[in-house]
Scaffold this motif. Sequence first.
Motif, PDB file in Angstrom:
ATOM      1  N   CYS A  42       1.388   3.221 -10.237  1.00  0.00           N
ATOM      2  CA  CYS A  42       0.566   3.428  -9.176  1.00  0.00           C
ATOM      3  C   CYS A  42       0.531   5.035  -8.591  1.00  0.00           C
ATOM      4  O   CYS A  42       1.408   5.657  -8.737  1.00  0.00           O
ATOM      5  N   ASP A  44       0.346   6.214  -5.863  1.00  0.00           N
ATOM      6  CA  ASP A  44       0.977   6.176  -4.592  1.00  0.00           C
ATOM      7  C   ASP A  44       1.928   7.351  -4.674  1.00  0.00           C
ATOM      8  O   ASP A  44       2.926   7.483  -5.357  1.00  0.00           O
ATOM      9  N   HIS A  98       4.881  -1.376  -7.045  1.00  0.00           N
ATOM     10  CA  HIS A  98       5.858  -1.062  -6.206  1.00  0.00           C
ATOM     11  C   HIS A  98       5.536  -2.103  -4.756  1.00  0.00           C
ATOM     12  O   HIS A  98       4.279  -2.473  -4.714  1.00  0.00           O
ATOM     13  N   CYS A 101       2.211  -1.926  -1.698  1.00  0.00           N
ATOM     14  CA  CYS A 101       1.148  -1.276  -2.481  1.00  0.00           C
ATOM     15  C   CYS A 101      -0.192  -1.259  -1.651  1.00  0.00           C
ATOM     16  O   CYS A 101      -0.811  -2.565  -1.429  1.00  0.00           O
ATOM     17  N   GLY A 102      -0.698  -0.227  -1.181  1.00  0.00           N
ATOM     18  CA  GLY A 102      -2.047  -0.039  -0.313  1.00  0.00           C
ATOM     19  C   GLY A 102      -3.130  -0.546  -1.203  1.00  0.00           C
ATOM     20  O   GLY A 102      -3.913  -1.225  -0.570  1.00  0.00           O
TER      21      GLY A 102
HETATM   22 CO    CO Z   1       0.281   1.448  -4.691  1.00  0.00          CO
END
Ligand code: CO
Length: 197
Positions: A42, A44, A98, A101-102
């Motif tokens: 990701c 992030d 993860h 996770c947004g």
């Molecule tokens: Co994420």
Amino acid sequence: MVDYRKIFVHNRRWAKRKRTLHPGFFRRHFNKQKPDFLYIGCSDSRVSVEKLMGVDIGEVFVHRNIANIVSDDDENVKAVIQYAVEVLKVQHIVVAGHTGCGGIKASLEDCSKGAIDQWLQKVKKVYTKHQKRLEKIEDEATMLDEFSKLNVLEQCQNIAHLDCVKKSIANTGFPIIHPWMYDMSNGLLHDLDKNKK
Ligand code: CO
């Protein structure tokens, strides 16, 4: 405002230290790369590939996007995988999701039309596929982390179905595809493949 110039100060210090401690380091890496891993994770900012895997320059070929998606209609990720497999001949492909996770969370919310929304449709497809199982989980954070895990496993399957990957596995036995989850709450990485130690 953040002083971006501190990046350059850090960079000069880091390069000098590398040159001092490891003479020839940059020259050696300039000539070729031979990473053992392709990491797909990701975007992030709290998930740092080098830090969590403890690797240095030249050890990991990297692709990142929101919610670590491998989609058949995404030429970007497919080109990265093909290059990693056919040219770099990596032995391991990691898909790392993860906790918290947004992208996973946002895929279940209504958001504005546009590129983000289009991208998140790919994530939502995974939810729809496993909806019955996921909607039984009452605690939202637990459900989202389970959704993240299922997403990682799903993306690993998508990789396994790519022609270049199938061909390479048939010929050489590699790459091995690894589903991993990074727990942001404690910094620990977990292997979702229960058959591995
Ligand atoms: Co994420």
